[in-house]
Design a protein around this motif. Structure first.
Motif, PDB file in Angstrom:
ATOM      1  N   ASP A 286       0.821  -1.201   0.000  1.00  0.00           N
ATOM      2  CA  ASP A 286       0.000   0.000   0.000  1.00  0.00           C
ATOM      3  C   ASP A 286       0.852   1.247   0.000  1.00  0.00           C
ATOM      4  O   ASP A 286       0.389   2.344   0.232  1.00  0.00           O
ATOM      5  N   ILE A 287       2.121   1.070  -0.279  1.00  0.00           N
ATOM      6  CA  ILE A 287       2.994   2.234  -0.386  1.00  0.00           C
ATOM      7  C   ILE A 287       2.901   2.733  -1.813  1.00  0.00           C
ATOM      8  O   ILE A 287       3.216   2.030  -2.770  1.00  0.00           O
ATOM      9  N   THR A 288       2.428   3.929  -1.936  1.00  0.00           N
ATOM     10  CA  THR A 288       2.116   4.445  -3.263  1.00  0.00           C
ATOM     11  C   THR A 288       3.333   4.437  -4.169  1.00  0.00           C
ATOM     12  O   THR A 288       3.220   4.060  -5.341  1.00  0.00           O
ATOM     13  N   ALA A 289       4.481   4.803  -3.633  1.00  0.00           N
ATOM     14  CA  ALA A 289       5.666   4.869  -4.479  1.00  0.00           C
ATOM     15  C   ALA A 289       6.012   3.496  -5.021  1.00  0.00           C
ATOM     16  O   ALA A 289       6.309   3.338  -6.209  1.00  0.00           O
ATOM     17  N   ASP A 290       5.891   2.487  -4.178  1.00  0.00           N
ATOM     18  CA  ASP A 290       6.172   1.135  -4.635  1.00  0.00           C
ATOM     19  C   ASP A 290       5.195   0.706  -5.713  1.00  0.00           C
ATOM     20  O   ASP A 290       5.562   0.139  -6.732  1.00  0.00           O
ATOM     21  N   ARG A 291       3.952   0.998  -5.422  1.00  0.00           N
ATOM     22  CA  ARG A 291       2.934   0.601  -6.403  1.00  0.00           C
ATOM     23  C   ARG A 291       3.236   1.249  -7.738  1.00  0.00           C
ATOM     24  O   ARG A 291       3.153   0.618  -8.794  1.00  0.00           O
TER      25      ARG A 291
END
Ligand SMILES: Nc1ncnc2c1ncn2[C@@H]1O[C@H](COP(=O)(O)OP(=O)(O)OP(=O)(O)O)[C@@H](O)[C@H]1O
Ligand SMILES: Nc1ncnc2c1ncn2[C@@H]1O[C@H](COP(=O)(O)OP(=O)(O)OP(=O)(O)O)[C@@H](O)[C@H]1O
Ligand SMILES: [Mg+2]
Ligand SMILES: [Mg+2]
Ligand code: NI
Lengths: 296, 497, 331, 265, 345
Positions: free
Chosen positions: B433-438
């Motif tokens: 749920d980490i936006t950067a990872d996604r």
């Protein structure tokens, strides 16, 4: 007046006694316009390759929706296909389907109708019930089944499908006519000469059926062309790359609100003109079979 | 709308009514049938979306996520009532999700929920959803409309008469369904977000788009989605408002990898993708109402604009084919080991836009030396066809319509596409749920997909809605979903001047 | 004589039942033989995701996995009890689905049937009375043209003119929303589809009627009638009409599915909910039970229509029966 | 050689147009036709004359009795089936309404050639044409009529064309059902002459049905009188006219003068 | 004799066909007094039926009276409107058709057809009309008329149909009865009955009759005067005695010598060679010339006028011209002449 005139002469030579032979029928109201138009359309379709000035299926995306102009005589449709070329090319397919389907249904109808009309009451009854049953089955169902049986679609198979689903009404009519014709004493006379069913059918029934069948045949050409368009529209007709008047008519449907009049009017006009011409000629042929005159 | 329908009602003050030209419905049930604008009016989900398709509170006021146990805990709104007056409870949530996941019901969207292991309802207002793995998209999937357990429990979901008289918690309740004619919705005065402004919304059944346009013109409809061709007509007058809305609804050629041609020649999709000149297609078929497509996530914030876009390049297409060992035969069609590069693009009947696109693509492919035909079918034989003109879209969470579409053996992966990297990236993206990872995962996914394309992307299709001028509240900037669904997201705020 | 007529009716009733039985059997076989997956009708695209086990379970649930003969017998049994099964597409009992729309079709199809044939007859009589005059030729020409124009084309033009441009008539639906019982609303919605239905069939039957009549006025009894002092109108109305009626009625009978069932195009363009669309879609999407019931309904109509036509024939034309025996040349 | 060509024994033909009515069109009629003779059949209209001829032709199947043609009982279905081709060939009929018995869409040549086409399908067309021309000539028609249609001819000519057609197969028995009824005297004379000539030259046997006693008297060897389906009297022509036995025959003979010329008003 | 009822004045009738104009009747004039019977005899196709139909104005569409007038009771029928004509047809002028069977509407009962004929012209009740119909059927010698009323034409024999048509014609007591070969299909006894019927009728109602037949003996029996028609013209007209006793036209001679009674049994009958002329292109001169054994050269050039033989006897042949050579009529006629001992005018 000389007295010589009152000499007795014997009756003249036998030939002169006969009524003047070879009274030529006066040809009146020959539908020349219809014949010329129909011939032009037929020839144009037949030699579509010569007449066409563009590929009928090629989509000139850059020129989509062009009104009639020097390059595209009848304009292009929304996909940039040249309507003029499509007309001739599609006409060939449509007319082929119309005529072939009509021929197929007429063939079945005449055969079925005359057998039924000639058969004894029980068989006739049964045969008529069968047509009623067949009429009640939605034709789309039969069409799906036949198409599955035939496999791939081509104009011939489409014609076959339309022909096979369209003969019932005509058969009924044929039977009615045969019932009337068969009470004529020349049929009985032919039977007394040991004429077989086929002999009577070919020599007596068919010639007499021509006139009532003509109208049915002509309308059936029209409805076969329309049926083909419905089939295309449903996705069980011809392959998409095959242009026909039917598919062009459904183009018209799309263009209605956008005001591309040439897409709407020109194919429709062609279809209507062709059908009217065929009807006209059909009527003329019908009239040729002189049918007494009215006492009314 | 001072339309015939409202003018003839017996009420002294005419009700405000909106008549919407809709497709026909046979059943209304969000758990079973995904397509259907009407679902969002009648039902509401645990979560909801806002103008920019971000997740906000729905029936659940708030929620927490336990990262270690993968458990979502939802706190339900209190005092929400079903249209029939019964209170909404956590049981309903449990029932609904259970029903969707029940294989007997063969729900279209079951695969979205396959990570759920258990649903607990510790109390009337709390729902706990246990996942077997992290799934960020779950919040998005929980926008699905919740069904009333008290009406459906123990019944056969597919054939129950509920589907014809649905009861939900949404802003409008169904008051009358005249089969094939109209579905009449009255506002739900108990709607938890406040009473809707428009008192009545009528879904008038007008399946034919041409008829819809005509009825719009004649004033029988206040609002409808129409084709680009017809839209021109409505731009002229000042009586109508034309909404040209972006969608995440793309069209592309799906290659069926069950089929030997594409299964054994994986170089084909990429090569063929170069052969499609997309802008002319958009200009002619969509009259410019669309965008060139290159990725399934193009409309989302996770888009990766730096991938291979397969811009029109027939020469490259040819050289790729030649590199793959294809040789042009005597008739100009490529061949390889006796296999002709010949296939059929199938379309479902009823959507002329797709048929037209398929036709043009076929023509363009023929130009580079592929023998391509187009066929229109009443039913799609996914297993055996060559290719198909597909339409998908992920308007909301990027997981939607990617995981189930491109993941190996996933629910909507009709083409048997399988790419281990893609699978892995999609899974990873869904589980964090980490936006950067996604963002990174999805960008990588797009790069991967572009390298080994499953589809030849063609275009994003704009949804064109025409409404009566005096209807306000429609958010034009919202990106709509598949088939242009989603315009009704804030219907409770709409008003008729 | 009395027992005779009774016997006659029994015979006809038996024919009806046998025919319907045969019809149901044929439709049953054809629909099951035609390619296509009924499950898709029921589950839509999600069928794709179903495993074989699931599919089998679904087939089991819908009763589609039994042998054809068993399925047919089951269907027969339940339909005798008045239960025609559920529609796969609408997922409710077919009778309910049909009940919802049958009145619309009854109105549109029935009215257009009655109007088409009465107007055709009147047109035929008019043309016959004015045979070969200018007006007759004009009517024939216009008739041919209207007959050749595809009906959807007329529909769209009428829609454009009367609803969009003039705004006089509603453009779709069977009645204004929620006013199923409002006669005026129904009539308003009927006008355009009815016009199209009539226009597209009128000349076909009108021309048939005209030709039948023209044949009739050339028969030998016309001079005698004239000699009695009957006027032209009286001759046509009293004698010719009566004589051509049997042929006309049998045409009417076989045209029931053509007109009553052939409403699909019109229903589509005018968004008119009716049996035409149901019939079409059920055939296309293999909605078996729906299809069976619809076929039975049209079949009953057609067969009853034909039997009625035969009865009328026999009563009008005493020779019809007689002729059969006489003509049956024994060989 | 057996000189009886056709024998009719107790022929009965009943019609039941509906179950309550029985029409005894022919009721127990027996007579024989000898080779080479012309047998006249006169009688009330509706007395069953045409019905007898139709029974002989096999158009009706008799209710009772036997029709023996050349010692074959052709009234029996099985027998008839077996020898149908030869019976049809040996018995030919001229219908009461000659015009109606010709297909209006066929030319005279085609009409006369029809029996030839049925029986000799292999015959080359020019030979057939020749035969037809010959037949037409025999029947006293000009060969220019070959390509013309029936409606272009008069009633007398229709009868002649039918005779030509009937003669095409060289039948042994010719049934002529009122061939002169609607013809004027001169036409009537032509037909009668033709029949007499055929009898004389080809030994034609003929069953001649007529109303006109003067005509019957002129050409028939024997005459049968029918009334109400029964044959009330059959006798040599002169005997019948000079010494009628049955009251109906007497009434018939006295009703109409045989010649207008000895009927002073 | 009463006054002239019908006066036909130089009537020409043309048929427009696809082949051209057929001149079916080419200038026929005669008068008919009330209570009188005129028989018209002649070859088939010479225009007898067409002439009758033109009097009642029921020619088919293709036929028209090109020239001439038909006066009935002093009214010119050719000028009447269809409505006025409908009032006269059936009431004043009635007609019996040649082919009775096809003249009856096959789908209506005999009764309704007769009743219809009565009720068109007389405002009487259905029952009253029915009674009249039964009476009429009795008059024309149909037994059990009550029962027959409900039957259909196909249940009747040809002779009975003929009598039904006669009954329809007599329904309103017409002043002029046109009978177009009413007895052709009937046997001797019935023919005699019908002839008697017509005669009686004439006596009681003083109706005039135009009687068409082929059968000279019938004509002799019923008619006071006889007209012989050939190729659309009346070639000889006179009283019965004059025509049979002293025929003057070669065609009349030929007709009479064709009668079987004039030849010995089993011998060929005398018949007129050749065919009637084609009325599409009527020959100039005498139409009969080509078949006439006594043709004069002028016959091929000029049409003969109607020569008067006596007050009532006219014949159109150049043989009556003073310049013509003296001709002895064929033997049979001569014999007949001698036997009858009628004086030559
Ligand atoms: N098919 C039939 N059904 C019922 N009755 C019939 C049939 N054919 C003939 N009849 C009846 O049989 C009787 C004899 O008829 P038929 O035609 O033999 O008479 P005919 O002697 O030839 O009379 P005509 O001289 O008028 O021709 C008539 O009463 C007729 O009504
Ligand atoms: N409807 C018609 N159309 C064309 N020609 C006709 C028509 N009716 C009669 N004729 C022609 O008019 C001529 C006279 O016919 P009509 O019927 O008066 O003869 P007829 O004297 O009554 O002969 P028959 O004794 O055979 O009844 C014929 O040559 C015929 O060809
Ligand atoms: Mg007879
Ligand atoms: Mg005549
Ligand atoms: Ni979709």
């Amino acid at each position: 007046m000389s007295n010589d005139d009152f000499n007795l002469v014997s009756a003249e030579l036998p030939q002169k006694l006969l009524p003047v032979a070879g009274c030529k029928k006066r040809k009146k109201n020959k539908p020349i316009i219809s014949m010329v138009l129909l011939a032009a359309i037929l020839l144009g379709c037949l030699f579509a390759e010569v007449v066409m000035n563009h590929s009928p299926t090629y989509m000139n995306l850059a020129d989509a929706g062009t009104p009639p102009c020097a390059k595209f005589w009848f304009g292009t449709d929304a996909m940039g296909r040249d309507i003029f070329s499509m007309l001739w090319y599609g006409g060939r397919i449509s007319l082929f389907i119309g005529l072939a389907a009509t021929a197929i249904s007429l063939f079945i109808a005449v055969l079925y109708g005359s057998v039924s009309g000639f058969a004894c009451e029980a068989v006739d009854d049964a045969m008529m019930r069968i047509t009623e049953i067949l009429i009640s089955i939605p034709s789309i169902l039969i069409i799906i089944l036949i198409q599955a049986a035939i496999g791939q679609n081509n104009p011939l198979s489409v014609a076959l499908v339309i022909g096979l689903t369209g003969w019932m009404n005509i058969a009924k009519m044929v039977r009615g006519e045969v019932l009337q014709i068969r009470s004529n004493s020349y049929i009985i006379a032919s039977k007394c000469m040991n004429g077989s069913f086929w002999h009577i059918l070919r020599n007596h029934i068919l010639p007499n059926l021509i006139s009532p069948l003509l109208f049915m045949a002509v309308t059936s050409v029209g409805s076969a062309i329309a049926a083909e368009s419905t089939l295309s529209f449903l996705g069980i007709g011809l392959p998409l790359e095959v242009v026909s008047w039917g598919s062009m008519l459904s183009l018209a449907d799309r263009a209605l609100l956008s005001g591309d009049w040439w897409v709407i009017l020109i194919p429709g006009l062609f279809l209507v003109v062709t059908l009217v011409c065929i009807t006209d000629i059909g009527n003329y042929l019908r009239k040729e079979n002189n049918r007494g005159c009215s006492y009314l | 709308g001072q339309k015939p329908a409202s003018s003839t009602t017996s009420d002294a003050t005419p009700k405000t009514t909106l008549v919407y030209g809709s497709n026909d419905y046979s059943s209304i049930n969000p758990a079973l049938y995904e397509h259907g604008e009407i679902n969002s009016l009648i039902f509401s989900g645990l979560t909801a979306r806002d103008k920019d398709n971000k997740i906000t509170a729905g029936l659940a006021e708030s929620w927490e996520y336990d990262k270690d146990t993968f458990v979502y805990t939802f706190h339900l709104r209190k005092g929400v009532l079903w249209h029939d007056g019964k209170p909404f409870t956590s049981k309903d949530v449990k029932f609904t999700l259970g029903a969707i996941m029940n294989p007997d019901n063969a729900s279209e969207i079951a695969s979205n929920y396959e990570d759920i292991t258990a649903i607990e309802t510790p109390d009337e207002n709390i729902v706990k959803i246990n996942l077997k793995a992290p799934n960020v998209a779950m919040l998005d999937y929980l926008t699905i409309g919740i069904l009333p357990a008290h009406l459906l429990d123990g019944k056969d979901l597919a054939s129950d008469s509920f589907n014809q008289s649905p009861v939900g918690t949404g802003p409008y309740k169904l008051t009358e369904w005249d089969f094939g004619q109209s579905i009449i919705l009255e506002k739900n005065t108990n709607y938890y977000l406040g009473e809707p402004k428009i008192e009545r919304i009528i879904f008038k059944i007008v399946p034919d788009t041409k008829a819809r346009a005509l009825q719009l013109k004649s004033g029988e409809l206040d609002m409808a989605q129409i084709t680009p061709q017809d839209a021109e007509e409505f731009k002229k007058g000042d009586h109508y408002q034309v909404y040209n809305m972006n969608t995440s609804d793309y069209r592309g050629i799906l290659y069926n990898f069950n089929n030997p041609l594409f299964r054994d020649h994986r170089e084909l999709p990429a090569a063929l993708s170069y052969a499609i000149d997309r802008q002319p297609i958009i200009d002619s078929v969509l009259l410019g109402k669309g965008k060139v497509a290159y990725s399934p996530l193009q409309m989302s914030e996770y888009n990766n604009p730096d991938i291979e876009k397969y811009d029109y390049n027939p020469e490259k297409a040819k050289s790729l084919l030649q590199a793959g060992g294809w040789k042009q035969g005597a008739d100009g069609i490529y061949e390889k080991d006796g296999t002709r590069l010949a296939f059929t693009i199938n379309c479902s009947e009823g959507d002329q836009v797709r048929v037209d696109m398929a036709n043009i693509c076929a023509q363009q492919l023929r130009e580079i030396g592929a023998d391509v035909k187009v066929a229109v079918n009443a039913q799609t034989d996914w297993e055996n066809q060559d290719s198909y003109l597909i339409g998908w879209g992920s308007p909301f969470d990027p997981d939607d319509h990617t995981y189930k579409v491109f993941g190996t053996n996933k629910g909507s992966n009709f083409s048997a596409y399988s790419n281990a990297k893609v699978d892995e990236l999609l899974k990873k993206a869904r589980e964090t749920d980490i936006t950067a990872d996604r963002l990174k995962y999805y960008r990588d996914f797009q790069t991967e997909l572009a390298k080994d394309p499953a589809y030849t992307f063609i275009a994003y299709v704009d949804a064109i809605y025409v409404t009566d001028k005096n209807i306000s509240g429609i958010t034009e900037s919202t990106v709509l979903g598949h088939h242009g669904v989603g315009i009704f997201w804030n219907v409770a705020d709409w008003a008729i001047a | 004589m009395h027992s005779n007529t009774l016997c006659y009716f029994f015979k006809k009733a038996a024919q009806l039942i046998v025919s319907l039985f045969a019809l149901s059997l044929i439709v049953f076989c054809i629909s099951r033989c035609a390619p296509g997956d009924p499950l898709k009708s029921y589950y839509g695209e999600s069928v794709e995701r179903m495993s074989t086990v699931q599919k089998n379970a679904a087939m089991e649930k819908l009763g589609l996995n039994k042998p054809l003969s068993t399925q047919y017998i089951l269907w027969l049994k339940s339909s005798f009890r008045g239960n025609f099964g559920i529609s796969l597409k609408y997922k409710q009992s077919v009778t309910r689905v049909i009940a919802g729309v049958y009145q619309n079709t009854l109105l549109l199809g029935g009215l257009s049937y009655v109007l088409t044939f009465t107007l055709s007859l009147l047109l035929g009589i008019f043309c016959c009375l004015h045979e070969d005059t200018l007006i007759d030729r004009f009517i024939c020409k216009t008739g041919t043209i209207t007959n050749s124009i595809p009906s959807f084309w007329i529909s769209l033009v009428l829609l454009l003119v009367f609803s969009v441009q003039l705004g006089l008539l509603p453009s779709g639906g069977a009645y204004a929303i929620g006013e199923a019982n409002n006669l005026i609303s129904r009539i308003k919605h009927l006008i355009l589809p009815l016009t199209v239905m009539i226009l597209s069939h009128l000349w076909y039957y009108g021309y048939l009627a005209r030709n039948l009549l023209l044949e009739e006025i050339r028969k030998g009894y016309v001079p005698l009638c004239k000699m009695k002092g009957l006027s032209r109108n009286q001759i046509v109305w009293r004698h010719c009409l009566r004589n051509m009626l049997p042929s006309y009625i049998s045409i009417m009978a076989i045209s029931i599915p053509h007109i009553v069932g052939g409403t699909y195009v019109v229903e589509k363009v005018f968004s008119y909910p009716g049996l035409g669309t149901l019939c079409f879609e059920s055939a296309k999407y293999h909605d078996y039970n729906m299809l069976m019931l619809l076929c039975l309904i049209t079949g009953t109509l057609v067969i009853i229509g034909n039997i009625l036509a035969q009865i009328i024939n026999d009563s009008i034309n005493p020779r019809m029966k007689h002729d059969r025996g006489y003509l049956n040349v024994e060989r | 050689m057996n000189d009886t060509l056709l024998e009719i024994r107790h022929l009965k033909q009943y019609f039941t147009p509906n179950p309550n009515i029985v029409i005894k069109a022919v009721d127990d009629v027996s007579f024989t036709v000898k080779r080479g003779e012309i047998l006249g059949l006169v009688g009330e209209s509706g007395s069953g004359k045409s019905t007898i001829s139709k029974c002989i032709m096999g158009i009706h199947r008799p209710t009772g009795g036997e029709i023996v043609f050349q010692s074959h009982t052709i009234s029996k279905r099985g027998v008839y089936r077996k020898i149908r081709a030869s019976v049809c060939r040996s018995i030919q009929m001229i219908f009461q309404d000659a015009f109606a018995s010709m297909n209006p869409r066929m030319t005279i040549g085609e009409i006369v050639a029809e029996p030839l086409r049925i029986y000799y399908p292999q015959m080359p067309s020019n030979e057939r044409k020749q035969r037809v021309h010959h037949l037409l000539k025999t029947a006293g028609m000009d060969s220019t009529c070959y390509d013309r249609y029936p409606h272009e001819f008069s009633g007398g000519q229709h009868q002649r064309i039918c005779i030509a057609r009937a003669l095409a197969l060289k039948p042994q028995l010719l049934i002529a059902d009122e061939p002169v009824a609607s013809l004027d005297v001169s036409m009537q004379a032509q037909i009668i002459n033709l029949l007499l000539q055929l009898q004389r030259e080809q030994g034609l046997t003929c069953l001649f049905i007529a109303h006109d006693l003067s005509v019957v008297r002129h050409i028939c060897d024997r005459i049968g009188v029918m009334k109400d389906g029964k044959l009330v009297e059959i006798a040599q022509t002169e005997k019948l006219f000079t010494n009628p036995q049955h009251p109906y025959t007497k009434a018939l003979l006295s009703a109409v003068p045989l010649s207008p010329l000895n009927n002073p008003e | 004799m009463l006054g002239t009822l019908l006066k036909v004045n130089d009537v020409h009738i043309d048929f427009n066909t696809d082949y051209g104009v057929i001149q079916a009747v080419r200038g026929v004039s005669f008068e008919l007094n009330a209570g009188e019977t005129l028989a018209i005899v002649g070859e088939s196709g010479c225009g007898k039926s067409v002439l009758c139909k033109s009097i009642a104005r029921i020619l088919p569409h293709s036929g028209l009276i090109r020239e001439g007038n038909v006066y009935f009771n002093g009214i010119d029928l050719t000028l009447l409107s269809p409505k006025e004509m409908n009032r006269i047809r059936g009431k004043e002028i009635a007609m019996v058709f040649q082919d009775a069977f096809s003249a009856l509407d096959p789908t209506c009962t005999i009764g309704s057809q007769i009743i219809e004929a009565i009720r068109i012209h007389e405002k009487i009740s259905r029952n009253e009309a029915k009674r009249r119909a039964i009476q009429l059927l009795g008059q024309v010698e149909i037994d059990s008329p009550q029962q027959r009323l409900t039957q259909y034409p196909h249940q009747f024999s040809g002779g009975m149909c003929q009598r039904v048509v006669l009954a329809i014609a007599l329904a309103c007591g017409p002043k002029l009865l046109i009978a177009d070969e009413p007895t052709t299909a009937l046997d001797g006894t019935i023919q005699a009955q019908i002839l008697k019927l017509i005669k009686n009728l004439q006596k009681t109602t003083k109706a005039a009759t135009l009687f068409i037949t082929h059968d000279l003996s019938v004509a002799a029996q019923i008619a006071q005067r006889i007209a012989v028609m050939y190729a659309g013209k009346i070639v000889e007209i006179g009283t019965t005695q004059e025509i049979f006793g002293n025929p003057r036209h070669p065609y009349t001679w030929a007709l009479m010598s064709s009668l079987p009674a004039n030849s010995p049994n089993k011998q060929p009958l005398r018949s007129i060679p050749g065919l009637p002329p084609n009325l599409l292109h009527p020959p100039c001169g005498d139409a009969f010339a080509a078949r006439n054994a006594y043709a004069l050269a002028i016959d091929y050039k000029q049409e003969p006028p109607l020569f008067q033989v006596s007050n009532t006897h006219f014949a159109a042949t150049w043989l009556l011209d003073p310049r013509a050579p003296e001709i002895t009529p064929p033997i049979s006629i001569g014999q007949n002449n001698n036997r009858r001992g009628e004086p030559n005018e």
